[in-house]
Enzyme design. Sequence first.
Site, mmCIF file in Angstrom:
data_model
loop_
_atom_site.group_PDB
_atom_site.id
_atom_site.type_symbol
_atom_site.label_atom_id
_atom_site.label_comp_id
_atom_site.label_asym_id
_atom_site.label_seq_id
_atom_site.Cartn_x
_atom_site.Cartn_y
_atom_site.Cartn_z
ATOM 1 N N HIS A 1 15.358 26.383 51.484
ATOM 2 C CA HIS A 1 16.562 27.211 51.307
ATOM 3 C C HIS A 1 17.298 26.775 50.059
ATOM 4 C CE1 HIS A 1 19.610 24.212 52.783
ATOM 5 N NE2 HIS A 1 18.517 23.671 53.279
ATOM 6 N N ASP B 1 18.658 21.656 58.108
ATOM 7 C CA ASP B 1 19.997 22.213 57.848
ATOM 8 C C ASP B 1 20.437 23.167 58.966
ATOM 9 O OD1 ASP B 1 22.079 24.028 56.689
ATOM 10 O OD2 ASP B 1 21.686 22.861 54.877
ATOM 11 N N CYS C 1 13.813 23.330 56.902
ATOM 12 C CA CYS C 1 14.801 22.257 56.724
ATOM 13 C C CYS C 1 15.610 22.094 58.006
ATOM 14 C CB CYS C 1 15.723 22.569 55.548
ATOM 15 S SG CYS C 1 16.877 21.206 55.171
ATOM 16 N N CYS D 1 19.999 23.433 49.235
ATOM 17 C CA CYS D 1 19.546 22.344 50.113
ATOM 18 C C CYS D 1 20.146 20.999 49.654
ATOM 19 C CB CYS D 1 18.015 22.259 50.112
ATOM 20 S SG CYS D 1 17.380 20.998 51.256
ATOM 21 N N ARG E 1 22.313 25.568 58.986
ATOM 22 C CA ARG E 1 22.523 26.963 58.605
ATOM 23 C C ARG E 1 21.225 27.760 58.518
ATOM 24 N NH1 ARG E 1 25.656 25.091 53.324
ATOM 25 N NH2 ARG E 1 23.869 23.682 53.440
#
Length: 215
Positions: A98, A44, A42, A101, A46
């Site tokens: 994750h 993302d 992803c 998400c 993080r």
Amino acid sequence: MRVLSQLFANNRAWAAEMTRQDPEFFERLSRQQAPQYLWIGCADSRVPANQITGLLPGEMFVHRNVSNLVVHTDLNCLSTLQFAVDVLKVGHVIICGHYGCGGVRAALRDDHLGLIDNWLRHVQEVRRRHQAQIDALPTEADRHKRLCELNVIEQVANASQTTIVRDAWSRGQPLAIHGWIYGLQDGLLRDLSMCVTSDTELADCMDQAVNARSR
Ligand code: CO
């Protein structure tokens, strides 16, 4: 404002530290990359692939998009996969989702966020395929968690069904497609028991992973 000087300062400090630890590091790496892994994760912020797996530059080829999707018409993802498999000859493709998400949550809730709704239709398709299992879960948090997992499992199946992966398997090239999920709250990776190493394994792997209890 235009220069982002903090990031350049960080970069100089990082490059100096890498060189201090290994004076030949950048020189060696600039000549060739030979990663063993392709990461499809992803976007993302993080979930930084190299950091969470403790790998150095040069050790992992990386493709990231919102909600770690492998879509059969996405030339970007397919080109990355093809280069990784045919040219770099990676032995492992890791598809890593994750928990928490945002893309998966938006798909689950039918949120309207703009252009990205079209991309997230692919996650809604996963939801639709597993509607009974997802609806049987008691809370929205449980449904969100499970859809994050099922989305990874479906993307492993998608990757396994590309011409790129099927051709690699048919010529006997060793290649495993793994499904993992990462916990934002504890920083830990979990294996979703979805690991496909040949055409013939796909259906059984898929059945087992889909029917495994959410962990
Ligand atoms: Co995400």
